[in-house]
Design a protein around this motif. Structure first.
Motif, PDB file in Angstrom:
ATOM      1  N   VAL A  51      30.873  32.672  41.374  1.00 52.48           N
ATOM      2  CA  VAL A  51      32.161  32.218  41.637  1.00 52.48           C
ATOM      3  C   VAL A  51      32.729  31.883  40.039  1.00 52.48           C
ATOM      4  O   VAL A  51      34.057  32.033  39.889  1.00 52.48           O
ATOM      5  CB  VAL A  51      32.556  31.401  42.365  1.00 52.48           C
ATOM      6  CG1 VAL A  51      32.524  31.960  43.740  1.00 52.48           C
ATOM      7  CG2 VAL A  51      32.106  30.034  42.282  1.00 52.48           C
ATOM      8  N   LEU A  52      31.853  31.722  39.123  1.00 48.20           N
ATOM      9  CA  LEU A  52      32.349  31.363  37.826  1.00 48.20           C
ATOM     10  C   LEU A  52      31.623  32.179  36.874  1.00 48.20           C
ATOM     11  O   LEU A  52      30.500  32.355  36.831  1.00 48.20           O
ATOM     12  CB  LEU A  52      31.845  29.720  37.617  1.00 48.20           C
ATOM     13  CG  LEU A  52      32.161  29.061  36.419  1.00 48.20           C
ATOM     14  CD1 LEU A  52      33.954  28.628  36.638  1.00 48.20           C
ATOM     15  CD2 LEU A  52      31.703  27.872  36.298  1.00 48.20           C
ATOM     16  N   GLY A  53      32.582  32.443  35.844  1.00 48.23           N
ATOM     17  CA  GLY A  53      31.974  33.246  34.617  1.00 48.23           C
ATOM     18  C   GLY A  53      32.740  33.267  33.330  1.00 48.23           C
ATOM     19  O   GLY A  53      33.816  32.675  33.367  1.00 48.23           O
TER      20      GLY A  53
ATOM     21  N   ASN B 189      31.807  38.211  36.974  1.00 46.87           N
ATOM     22  CA  ASN B 189      31.809  39.111  35.541  1.00 46.87           C
ATOM     23  C   ASN B 189      32.993  39.894  35.285  1.00 46.87           C
ATOM     24  O   ASN B 189      33.472  39.877  34.098  1.00 46.87           O
ATOM     25  CB  ASN B 189      30.415  40.158  35.376  1.00 46.87           C
ATOM     26  CG  ASN B 189      29.299  39.365  35.204  1.00 46.87           C
ATOM     27  OD1 ASN B 189      28.417  39.591  36.293  1.00 46.87           O
ATOM     28  ND2 ASN B 189      29.093  38.664  34.346  1.00 46.87           N
ATOM     29  N   ILE B 190      33.459  40.634  36.239  1.00 48.91           N
ATOM     30  CA  ILE B 190      34.804  41.377  35.912  1.00 48.91           C
ATOM     31  C   ILE B 190      35.840  40.592  35.568  1.00 48.91           C
ATOM     32  O   ILE B 190      36.801  40.795  34.849  1.00 48.91           O
ATOM     33  CB  ILE B 190      35.096  42.381  37.107  1.00 48.91           C
ATOM     34  CG1 ILE B 190      35.220  41.530  38.384  1.00 48.91           C
ATOM     35  CG2 ILE B 190      33.827  43.383  37.199  1.00 48.91           C
ATOM     36  CD1 ILE B 190      35.627  42.509  39.486  1.00 48.91           C
ATOM     37  N   ALA B 191      36.287  39.352  36.253  1.00 49.69           N
ATOM     38  CA  ALA B 191      37.256  38.569  36.186  1.00 49.69           C
ATOM     39  C   ALA B 191      37.152  38.057  34.539  1.00 49.69           C
ATOM     40  O   ALA B 191      38.286  38.182  33.593  1.00 49.69           O
ATOM     41  CB  ALA B 191      37.545  37.362  37.039  1.00 49.69           C
TER      42      ALA B 191
ATOM     43  N   GLN C 174      36.600  31.696  33.830  1.00 54.20           N
ATOM     44  CA  GLN C 174      37.392  32.161  35.232  1.00 54.20           C
ATOM     45  C   GLN C 174      36.756  31.452  36.468  1.00 54.20           C
ATOM     46  O   GLN C 174      35.392  31.990  36.724  1.00 54.20           O
ATOM     47  CB  GLN C 174      37.521  33.616  35.197  1.00 54.20           C
ATOM     48  CG  GLN C 174      38.398  34.186  34.090  1.00 54.20           C
ATOM     49  CD  GLN C 174      39.925  33.626  34.038  1.00 54.20           C
ATOM     50  OE1 GLN C 174      40.382  33.476  35.257  1.00 54.20           O
ATOM     51  NE2 GLN C 174      40.684  33.586  33.017  1.00 54.20           N
ATOM     52  N   LEU C 175      37.351  31.016  37.398  1.00 49.10           N
ATOM     53  CA  LEU C 175      36.929  30.620  38.651  1.00 49.10           C
ATOM     54  C   LEU C 175      37.273  31.766  39.580  1.00 49.10           C
ATOM     55  O   LEU C 175      38.665  32.156  39.713  1.00 49.10           O
ATOM     56  CB  LEU C 175      37.351  29.384  39.101  1.00 49.10           C
ATOM     57  CG  LEU C 175      36.937  28.942  40.581  1.00 49.10           C
ATOM     58  CD1 LEU C 175      35.365  28.720  40.624  1.00 49.10           C
ATOM     59  CD2 LEU C 175      37.735  27.718  41.036  1.00 49.10           C
ATOM     60  N   CYS C 176      36.455  32.631  40.267  1.00 52.46           N
ATOM     61  CA  CYS C 176      37.228  33.805  40.887  1.00 52.46           C
ATOM     62  C   CYS C 176      36.579  33.985  42.041  1.00 52.46           C
ATOM     63  O   CYS C 176      35.343  33.730  42.372  1.00 52.46           O
ATOM     64  CB  CYS C 176      36.818  34.883  39.998  1.00 52.46           C
ATOM     65  SG  CYS C 176      35.320  34.898  38.917  1.00 52.46           S
TER      66      CYS C 176
ATOM     67  N   SER D  95      41.599  35.302  40.538  1.00 52.90           N
ATOM     68  CA  SER D  95      41.070  34.608  39.546  1.00 52.90           C
ATOM     69  C   SER D  95      41.668  33.343  38.989  1.00 52.90           C
ATOM     70  O   SER D  95      43.082  33.475  39.149  1.00 52.90           O
ATOM     71  CB  SER D  95      40.593  35.505  38.320  1.00 52.90           C
ATOM     72  OG  SER D  95      39.556  34.958  37.806  1.00 52.90           O
ATOM     73  N   LEU D  96      41.297  32.330  38.382  1.00 55.08           N
ATOM     74  CA  LEU D  96      41.799  31.098  38.161  1.00 55.08           C
ATOM     75  C   LEU D  96      41.144  30.624  36.759  1.00 55.08           C
ATOM     76  O   LEU D  96      40.034  30.533  36.677  1.00 55.08           O
ATOM     77  CB  LEU D  96      41.927  29.962  39.213  1.00 55.08           C
ATOM     78  CG  LEU D  96      42.573  28.712  38.522  1.00 55.08           C
ATOM     79  CD1 LEU D  96      43.978  28.775  38.582  1.00 55.08           C
ATOM     80  CD2 LEU D  96      42.022  27.461  39.816  1.00 55.08           C
ATOM     81  N   ALA D  97      42.092  30.683  35.620  1.00 54.80           N
ATOM     82  CA  ALA D  97      41.441  30.184  34.242  1.00 54.80           C
ATOM     83  C   ALA D  97      41.158  29.076  34.304  1.00 54.80           C
ATOM     84  O   ALA D  97      41.970  27.959  34.754  1.00 54.80           O
ATOM     85  CB  ALA D  97      42.522  30.427  33.352  1.00 54.80           C
ATOM     86  N   ILE D  98      40.129  28.506  33.987  1.00 60.84           N
ATOM     87  CA  ILE D  98      39.459  27.025  33.806  1.00 60.84           C
ATOM     88  C   ILE D  98      39.666  26.680  32.185  1.00 60.84           C
ATOM     89  O   ILE D  98      38.976  27.127  31.439  1.00 60.84           O
ATOM     90  CB  ILE D  98      37.987  26.846  34.335  1.00 60.84           C
ATOM     91  CG1 ILE D  98      38.184  27.428  35.885  1.00 60.84           C
ATOM     92  CG2 ILE D  98      37.767  25.330  34.420  1.00 60.84           C
ATOM     93  CD1 ILE D  98      39.058  26.777  36.833  1.00 60.84           C
ATOM     94  N   PRO D  99      40.081  25.204  32.020  1.00 58.60           N
ATOM     95  CA  PRO D  99      40.042  24.952  30.600  1.00 58.60           C
ATOM     96  C   PRO D  99      38.737  24.658  30.255  1.00 58.60           C
ATOM     97  O   PRO D  99      37.605  24.574  31.039  1.00 58.60           O
ATOM     98  CB  PRO D  99      41.025  23.677  30.592  1.00 58.60           C
ATOM     99  CG  PRO D  99      41.647  23.801  31.855  1.00 58.60           C
ATOM    100  CD  PRO D  99      40.758  24.512  32.815  1.00 58.60           C
TER     101      PRO D  99
END
Length: 319
Positions: free
Chosen positions: A19-21, A145-147, A155-157, A165-169
């Protein structure tokens, strides 16, 4: 002609299995990833070409190539009236590397097709298309990977996350050393060794780590977040598939690595530090001890730009 670059990525990012990439950008300016070029076809029929450093690994019939399959799917299900095109995949990432190689091909192809046909698909619609094709490779709709490849950043996706997908600082000082040892590890094989079920305490620990990591990142406490970056779900089962990984994991902390993990399904190793000097020492050790003659290592930052057009001909875009 339109040329689209899709960056390499590191799935799981140690703490977020499936879920994270993070998208990757070598600090020396190297474009680590695949390129898809698209232009009008002079023959009046769709054409496909595969070139690049790793094209020989995709030397089978074009029907087996993911980028070509993306073209056929896009024409049949998205833009049946799209003018005939010439699509070229410039395959610059090794297959089965743990760097999102298949994701690069799929993401670059769909973004190029969307631009060429001017279909203006939404972010969510494109991610859905991309996930469909990732499933062909990995057997599941994995976005890690794709996000990041498509959107850039960390990205948390997943399907339960709004807009997928949600962008993580993240800390811009993070130095990510990624070392591909020079041999492939089949993604399906890497998933076969994983247990079908995990103990309750293992799943609770995973949830705690990931939720605390993301919360700390949103709060800007990146040093504490890094201390949580550990993979207890996949790494214990995959490490024996990767020659040299255990030695590297035991050695690199002495050179300043705060995190050592398997990138994606492997065999690429990911090491994280905040020091450029330590990153150089880690990179040098990996080049001397982890790679064969086909391998490579790069010191990277997180690529905040994601997939982008790197060349656009003035008169070649179909309106």
């Amino acid at each position: 002609m339109i040329e689209v670059f899709a960056p390499a990525s590191s799935g799981n990012f140690a703490v977020g299995f499936d879920v994270l990439g993070a998208a990757l950008a070598p600090v020396d300016g190297t474009l680590l990833g695949d390129v898809v070029a698209i232009a009008a076809s002079s023959s009046g029929q769709d054409e496909f070409l595969c070139s690049g450093d790793y094209a020989e690994k995709l030397s089978g019939p074009k029907e087996d190539n993911l980028a070509y399959q993306c073209l056929i799917h896009f024409r049949e299900h998205v833009a049946s009236d799209m003018p005939a095109c010439r699509l070229e995949l410039k395959k610059n990432l090794p297959i089965g590397s743990g760097l999102g190689s298949s994701a690069c091909s799929v993401v670059a192809a769909f973004v190029a097709l969307d631009k060429y046909a001017n279909t203006q698909l939404s972010q969510n619609a494109l991610l859905e298309l991309m996930a469909d094709f990732e499933e062909k490779v990995s057997g599941g709709r994995h976005y890690d990977n794709i996000a990041p490849c498509y959107l850039g950043g960390l990205q948390l996706c997943g399907d339960l996350i709004p807009e997928k997908s949600l962008a993580i600082p993240h800390d811009e000082n993070w130095q990510l050393v990624v070392a591909y040892p020079g041999f492939a590890l089949n993604t399906a094989k890497a998933r076969e060794v994983l247990p079908k079920q995990v103990a309750m305490h293992t799943s609770i620990d995973y949830g705690q780590r990931l939720s605390a990591f993301t919360t700390l990142c949103f709060g800007g406490d990146f040093d504490k977040a890094v201390t949580l970056m550990k993979d207890d779900l996949a790494e214990p089962y995959r490490q024996d598939l990767i020659a040299g990984f255990t030695q590297a994991r035991d050695t690199l902390p002495k050179l300043g690595a705060d995190v050592i993990a398997i990138s994606g399904a492997g065999p690429t190793l990911l090491a994280l530090t905040k020091s450029a000097k330590q990153a150089q020492a880690i990179d040098a050790w990996l080049k001397d001890n982890y790679l064969n003659e086909q391998g490579f290592s790069h010191i990277c930052k997180i690529d905040n730009d994601g997939t982008r057009i790197i060349n656009k001909g003035e008169n070649d875009v179909v309106a």
